[in-house]
Motif scaffolding. Structure first.
Motif, PDB file in Angstrom:
ATOM      1  N   THR A 409       0.834  -1.208   0.000  1.00 21.51           N
ATOM      2  CA  THR A 409       0.000   0.000   0.000  1.00 21.51           C
ATOM      3  C   THR A 409       0.869   1.259   0.000  1.00 21.51           C
ATOM      4  OG1 THR A 409      -1.634  -1.224   1.275  1.00 21.51           O
ATOM      5  CG2 THR A 409      -1.900   1.152   1.175  1.00 21.51           C
ATOM      6  N   THR A 415       0.340   8.582  -4.856  1.00 21.54           N
ATOM      7  CA  THR A 415      -0.622   8.069  -5.826  1.00 21.54           C
ATOM      8  C   THR A 415      -0.029   6.855  -6.534  1.00 21.54           C
ATOM      9  OG1 THR A 415      -1.451  10.295  -6.192  1.00 21.54           O
ATOM     10  CG2 THR A 415      -2.024   8.631  -7.836  1.00 21.54           C
ATOM     11  N   ASP A 439      -9.403   2.392  -3.054  1.00 16.37           N
ATOM     12  CA  ASP A 439      -9.922   2.948  -1.804  1.00 16.37           C
ATOM     13  C   ASP A 439     -11.439   2.746  -1.771  1.00 16.37           C
ATOM     14  OD1 ASP A 439     -11.136   5.343  -0.172  1.00 16.37           O
ATOM     15  OD2 ASP A 439      -9.050   5.151   0.488  1.00 16.37           O
ATOM     16  N   SER A 440     -11.952   2.232  -0.648  1.00 17.48           N
ATOM     17  CA  SER A 440     -13.373   1.907  -0.538  1.00 17.48           C
ATOM     18  C   SER A 440     -14.268   3.142  -0.596  1.00 17.48           C
ATOM     19  CB  SER A 440     -13.633   1.145   0.758  1.00 17.48           C
ATOM     20  OG  SER A 440     -13.245   1.929   1.874  1.00 17.48           O
ATOM     21  N   THR A 442     -13.112   6.619  -2.013  1.00 13.26           N
ATOM     22  CA  THR A 442     -12.877   7.443  -3.204  1.00 13.26           C
ATOM     23  C   THR A 442     -12.860   6.625  -4.494  1.00 13.26           C
ATOM     24  OG1 THR A 442     -10.484   7.216  -3.049  1.00 13.26           O
ATOM     25  CG2 THR A 442     -11.493   9.018  -1.796  1.00 13.26           C
ATOM     26  N   ILE A 446      -4.877   2.805  -4.415  1.00  9.71           N
ATOM     27  CA  ILE A 446      -3.982   3.191  -3.314  1.00  9.71           C
ATOM     28  C   ILE A 446      -2.886   2.159  -3.068  1.00  9.71           C
ATOM     29  CG2 ILE A 446      -5.742   4.567  -2.151  1.00  9.71           C
ATOM     30  CD1 ILE A 446      -6.197   2.157  -0.293  1.00  9.71           C
TER      31      ILE A 446
END
Length: 532
Positions: A409, A415, A439-440, A442, A446
């Motif tokens: 991660t 980014t 990302d859950s 946005t 990630i």
């Protein structure tokens, strides 16, 4: 338990020929028939590990003490007369190889299954998990199997088992045997799939039958002896008298020794072409291809704004000529000065010394790319590199299970611009998945996620290329702005697709390579940082 013997390899003769060679007188008293059994299945089963693997298409039967057993199944239906009395039954196998310093006994055991269960066992399905219900005691065995036994026939007396299968109200139509090794025995036996024609296992059965005796004729009474008369003239030859009655049948004599093996029968017609075999397991990953050509030169950056014009200073003395500088921007045109008076012509001075060597010229254009060099040896896998302005986050596992997800991660403020998996150089290990982590909230990438699998080579499957993703997008950095977006298709995911029945689920992946070095399973994410 019956002891048996080993025969040197020789030409095989058909037992049918014995009926022609034998004594016709003996055949009339005790007829002998010979049965041609059919070998319908021969393979071996792994009894130690990999129980579900099938070896029915192998060209040899591998019998290893405590690890693998041989399996033979014969069809008796077309070779059994009615009624039938078995005089002798012999099982023959051909030894094609034996491991050095390997010794022990080769035993034969009967497979004790009813006919329905036995017929359901096929050469293409039998494996180490199949219940063969073997006799605890060997039916027959041969001692002293070693390297001197190679290229020889081995014979087992299996008369008792064949008599039990045939001499009953409803004779069995199939019979099966298991081949067991003892001590350190590791031996190869020819199978019917071998290219060496005529060396497959064989079951020879000799049947003995007795005809029904005819009714004995009555014995006539003896007449009285008459007086001797004068010798008369020789009369004409009278007609032949009637043949006397057949005498009583004598007692059956002891069974004679087994006759010599008959001559080899004519070669039968070529059978129909068999069905196409199942597709083989996926081959190992090929060698790394050559390095591709150098990519195109990147776009030229935008030209910065021109600086302000400085004030005109007083004219200084002429200094020595400096090194030629880079061409600067064209400045504003200065004011025209007043024209000075014409000076006197000076004398021509003496020739000066040779000046210092001039500065090196500009680098010439790059020459054409030379021919492709010879492919070098594949080096060890290096660490994951990074692109300027990026960092690489790696997560390594030493003992993962097949299908276990490993995540790398990016840090906060970074980014994701790429990622992938590093597959260790281990046979049958391959990546199962290689995808971005989103990302859950946005929905932006990630990090990177991957998993590895272990291929079961006994199961047919279809695999596709799972090349690790590379950074292929164009990323724009404007001034001191942070990385604001990703374009193109840099976040393609790689995964195993198609039929995946060959992947063993939930098992531990190898921890050592062929040289006993520790193995690492790595997932990495390429993360871009904000421009400074």
């Amino acid at each position: 338990m019956k002891k048996n013997k080993i025969h040197q390899r020789k030409d095989r003769f058909s037992v049918k020929s014995l009926a022609v060679i034998g004594s016709l007188t003996t055949m009339a008293v005790s007829p002998i028939a010979f049965g041609d059994t059919v070998l319908v299945a021969d393979t071996y089963v792994d009894i130690q590990k990999g129980l579900t693997k099938n070896f029915g298409k192998k060209t040899a039967l591998l019998v290893v003490a405590g690890k693998s057993n041989g399996f033979l199944k014969f069809d008796l239906e077309k070779s059994t007369p009615n009624p039938a009395m078995v005089a002798k039954a012999t099982l023959k196998v051909f030894v094609s190889g034996i491991k050095k310093n390997s010794v022990g006994k080769l035993q034969v055991k009967t497979v004790n299954l009813d006919q329905t269960a036995l017929k359901s066992i096929q050469e293409s399905t039998v494996n180490g998990a199949t219940n063969l219900n073997l006799d605890p005691v060997a039916l027959s065995e041969i001692s002293g199997i070693n390297t001197s036994s190679v290229n020889q026939w081995v014979e087992f007396d299996v008369t008792d088992a064949v008599k039990a299968a045939i001499e009953k109200g409803t004779p069995d139509t199939q019979i099966a045997f298991a081949l067991i090794g003892t001590d350190t025995l590791n031996v190869k036996l020819e199978s019917k799939e071998s290219k060496a024609a005529g060396n497959a296992a064989d079951l020879n059965i000799v049947y003995a039958t007795t005809g029904v005796a005819g009714t004995a004729g009555a014995v006539g009474a003896t007449g009285a002896t008459g007086a001797t008369g004068a010798t008369g003239a020789t009369g004409a030859t009278g007609p032949a008298g009637a043949q006397g009655s057949i005498g009583l049948t004598g007692a059956i004599g002891a069974t004679g020794p087994q006759g010599l093996q008959g001559l080899l029968g004519p070669t039968g017609p070529i059978g129909l072409t068999g069905l196409t075999g199942a597709t083989g397991a996926q081959g190992l990953q090929g060698l790394l291809g050559p390095t591709g050509p150098i990519g195109l030169t990147g776009l030229t950056g935008a030209t910065g704004p021109q600086g302000l014009q400085g004030l005109i200073g007083p004219e200084g003395p002429i200094g020595p000529q400096g090194i030629q500088g880079l061409i600067g921007p064209i400045g504003l045109t200065g004011l025209t000065g007043a024209t000075g008076p014409q000076g006197l012509q000076g004398l021509i001075g003496p020739e000066g010394p040779i000046g210092p060597q001039g500065i090196q010229g500009l680098i010439g254009p790059e020459g054409p790319i030379g021919p492709q060099g010879i492919q070098g040896l594949i080096g060890p896998t290096g660490p994951v590199g990074q692109v300027a302005g990026t960092v690489v986050k790696t997560i390594t596992q030493n003992t993962p299970l097949t299908g276990q997800l490993i995540n790398a991660t990016c840090d906060a403020g970074q980014t994701l611009v790429g990622g992938g998996v590093n597959v260790p150089n281990i046979a049958n290990v391959l990546p199962l998945s290689s995808v971005p982590v989103l990302d859950s909230i946005t929905g932006l990438p990630i990090g990177w996620q991957g998993s590895f699998g272990l291929l079961d080579t006994s199961v047919v499957g279809t695999l596709v290329d799972t090349t690790v993703n590379l950074l292929t997008s164009v990323v724009s950095l404007l001034g001191i702005d942070v990385l604001t977006g990703i374009t193109g298709s840099s976040l393609n995911s790689g995964a195993l697709t198609g039929t995946v029945a060959g992947i063993l689920p939930g098992v531990a992946l190898p921890t050592l390579d062929a040289n006993n070095n520790p193995v690492q399973y790595t997932v990495y994410a390429v993360c871009a940082t904000a421009a400074q």
